[in-house]
Design an enzyme around this catalytic site. Structure first.
Site, PDB file in Angstrom:
ATOM      1  N   TRP A 108      -9.891  -9.181  -5.147  1.00 25.16           N
ATOM      2  CA  TRP A 108     -10.260  -8.262  -4.069  1.00 25.16           C
ATOM      3  C   TRP A 108     -11.228  -7.200  -4.556  1.00 25.16           C
ATOM      4  O   TRP A 108     -12.179  -6.839  -3.848  1.00 25.16           O
ATOM      5  CB  TRP A 108      -9.014  -7.643  -3.432  1.00 25.16           C
ATOM      6  CG  TRP A 108      -8.162  -8.655  -2.715  1.00 25.16           C
ATOM      7  CD1 TRP A 108      -6.870  -9.002  -3.022  1.00 25.16           C
ATOM      8  CD2 TRP A 108      -8.536  -9.479  -1.604  1.00 25.16           C
ATOM      9  NE1 TRP A 108      -6.441  -9.982  -2.156  1.00 25.16           N
ATOM     10  CE2 TRP A 108      -7.440 -10.293  -1.284  1.00 25.16           C
ATOM     11  CE3 TRP A 108      -9.710  -9.613  -0.851  1.00 25.16           C
ATOM     12  CZ2 TRP A 108      -7.457 -11.217  -0.241  1.00 25.16           C
ATOM     13  CZ3 TRP A 108      -9.734 -10.539   0.191  1.00 25.16           C
ATOM     14  CH2 TRP A 108      -8.615 -11.323   0.489  1.00 25.16           C
ATOM     15  N   ASP A 136      -8.316   0.702  -2.591  1.00 24.14           N
ATOM     16  CA  ASP A 136      -7.774  -0.302  -1.674  1.00 24.14           C
ATOM     17  C   ASP A 136      -6.275  -0.398  -1.973  1.00 24.14           C
ATOM     18  O   ASP A 136      -5.880  -0.813  -3.064  1.00 24.14           O
ATOM     19  CB  ASP A 136      -8.470  -1.648  -1.934  1.00 24.14           C
ATOM     20  CG  ASP A 136      -7.893  -2.806  -1.131  1.00 24.14           C
ATOM     21  OD1 ASP A 136      -6.903  -2.607  -0.402  1.00 24.14           O
ATOM     22  OD2 ASP A 136      -8.439  -3.925  -1.247  1.00 24.14           O
ATOM     23  N   LYS A 193      -0.129  -6.489   5.158  1.00 22.25           N
ATOM     24  CA  LYS A 193       0.696  -6.738   3.989  1.00 22.25           C
ATOM     25  C   LYS A 193       2.014  -5.972   4.102  1.00 22.25           C
ATOM     26  O   LYS A 193       3.068  -6.527   3.873  1.00 22.25           O
ATOM     27  CB  LYS A 193      -0.038  -6.327   2.705  1.00 22.25           C
ATOM     28  CG  LYS A 193      -1.446  -6.899   2.557  1.00 22.25           C
ATOM     29  CD  LYS A 193      -1.444  -8.392   2.287  1.00 22.25           C
ATOM     30  CE  LYS A 193      -2.769  -9.063   2.611  1.00 22.25           C
ATOM     31  NZ  LYS A 193      -3.875  -8.751   1.723  1.00 22.25           N
TER      32      LYS A 193
HETATM   33  C1  LIG Z   1      -5.270  -9.040   1.733  1.00 23.46           C
HETATM   34  C2  LIG Z   1      -6.091  -8.076   0.998  1.00 23.46           C
HETATM   35  C3  LIG Z   1      -7.421  -7.781   1.378  1.00 23.46           C
HETATM   36  C4  LIG Z   1      -8.095  -8.472   2.531  1.00 23.46           C
HETATM   37  O1  LIG Z   1      -7.570  -8.078   3.737  1.00 23.46           O
HETATM   38  P1  LIG Z   1      -8.223  -8.563   5.122  1.00 23.46           P
HETATM   39  O2  LIG Z   1      -7.554  -7.683   6.117  1.00 23.46           O
HETATM   40  O3  LIG Z   1      -7.910 -10.004   5.265  1.00 23.46           O
HETATM   41  O4  LIG Z   1      -9.689  -8.311   5.038  1.00 23.46           O
HETATM   42  C5  LIG Z   1      -8.101  -6.837   0.659  1.00 23.46           C
HETATM   43  N1  LIG Z   1      -7.539  -6.211  -0.392  1.00 23.46           N
HETATM   44  C6  LIG Z   1      -6.280  -6.472  -0.788  1.00 23.46           C
HETATM   45  C7  LIG Z   1      -5.705  -5.745  -1.954  1.00 23.46           C
HETATM   46  C8  LIG Z   1      -5.522  -7.408  -0.106  1.00 23.46           C
HETATM   47  O5  LIG Z   1      -4.271  -7.674  -0.509  1.00 23.46           O
END
Ligand SMILES: *Cc1c(COP(=O)(O)O)cnc(C)c1O
Length: 360
Positions: A101, A171, A195
């Site tokens: 990511w 993030d 998540k």
């Molecule tokens: C799942 C995830 C993403 C991507 O998320 P989307 O909503 O599908 O764009 C980005 N960063 C992390 C750490 C993730 O776990």
């Protein structure tokens, strides 16, 4: 009808209380005679939903007044572009690459300026967090970027990097609201909500006010400008209204559970149950350095791909779903987010013990 224990990395398990309450309100939300999906985002009822959601999130995370909370669309991935478009005034940013990511975010940012990868753990398949106490932070960097919890690899920054005064952007998709955070240490904290909080497609951005400016990169679309959404209190256009409503219910649930201190304690207890078993198992083993272990995502392997596949299949038959690891790591991964009950991890460990006895 039975619910399984869902160990998916995302979209992921949500609190049963929240799902039940949403089901009860599906046809008639609070006497309005309609579902939240059917109502105007400018209505009194929705104004209250979004206002209460923001207030509860601010309370849970202790968000200072000089930070804005934005409920946006496009998931976490859209932020990979939105961040550089809004923050890259010098067209330089430093990225710490601890997984796929962060890597994706760095390559997206490279479309807009110079990206310096000032640390990485790619040499060992992202199985650890590099020492970030004294990094070569670039003099002219507009920000330093991290992915705080690496969903795929199961690592987490236990200490934030020393950014040497630069803005920290994080993030937190897969560790959002899993433990208390000091918001003041960040310029931006953001996460896709699927998540640990709510339905997919939505992202929450917590951003310090001074980073919200009109001075964005030329050509930045209106919809990708933080100021657009901050000025309109996330109602510039039709927001992900139903998602915001569910997130609001999860915030209420978290408050009822005792807030983020209590969640941290609960999450540590759940993770310890699984990690302690892995550490003494003769069949399974964890794949990351102990000091960097995530409380949310726990990857493990047997060392035999066929046996791993059989484990995943038999676990599914036993009501333990979505344990297959990410294709880049193989093996298994148990995501044990806030809403996974302790009993779910107990059931998983009991199943692993049985499988170990049968297959050694
Ligand atoms: C799942 C995830 C993403 C991507 O998320 P989307 O909503 O599908 O764009 C980005 N960063 C992390 C750490 C993730 O776990």
């Amino acid at each position: 009808m039975g619910r399984v224990y869902n160990f998916s990395a995302g979209p992921a398990v949500l609190p049963e209380e929240v799902l039940k309450s949403a089901a009860e309100e599906m046809l008639d939300y609070n006497g309005t005679g309609m579902s939240v999906m059917e109502m105007s985002h400018r209505s009194k009822a929705f104004e209250e939903i979004i206002g209460t959601a923001e207030a509860d999130l601010r309370e849970l995370m202790n968000i200072p007044d000089n930070y804005k909370v934005l409920f946006l669309q496009g998931g976490a991935s859209q932020q990979f572009a939105m961040i550089p478009m809004n923050l890259m005034k010098n067209r330089v940013a430093d990225y710490i690459v601890t997984g796929q990511w962060a890597k994706k975010a760095a390559s997206e940012a490279a479309k807009y300026g110079k990206v310096n990868k000032i640390a990485s753990s790619e040499d060992k398949t992202f199985s650890y967090i590099p020492d970030c106490s004294d990094l070569p932070v670039s003099e002219d960097a507009d920000y330093v970027y991290i992915c705080e919890n690496n969903t795929i690899y199961g690592t987490k920054f236990k200490e934030l990097p020393n950014t040497k005064g630069k803005i920290l952007v994080a993030d937190v998709s897969s560790c959002f609201l899993s433990e208390p955070v000091d918001v003041t240490k960040y310029g931006i904290i953001y996460g896709g909500v699927q998540k640990n909080i709510g339905p997919a497609g939505m992202v929450i951005v917590i951003i310090r006010e001074d980073l919200i400016t009109e001075d964005v990169l030329p050509g930045t679309p209106t919809m990708l400008t933080y100021k657009t959404h901050a000025d309109a209190k996330s109602l510039y256009n039709t927001p992900p209204a139903y998602g915001i409503y569910i997130c609001g219910k999860v915030f209420k649930w978290l408050k009822a559970m005792g807030g983020l201190e209590a969640m941290k304690e609960r999450n540590e207890k759940k993770a310890a149950l699984l990690y302690d078993f892995l550490d003494q198992s003769r069949l399974f083993k964890g794949t990351v350095e102990k000091k960097d272990r995530s409380l949310m995502n726990v990857p493990f392997v047997t060392g035999d791909a066929d046996l791993d596949a059989r484990f995943v299949k038999e676990a599914k038959a036993a009501g333990l779903e979505n344990l297959k690891g990410h294709r880049s790591v193989g093996g298994m991964r148990a995501s044990i987010y806030n809403a996974m009950p302790y009993e779910g991890v107990e059931a998983l460990v009991a199943f692993m013990k049985k499988f170990e006895e049968e297959n050694l």
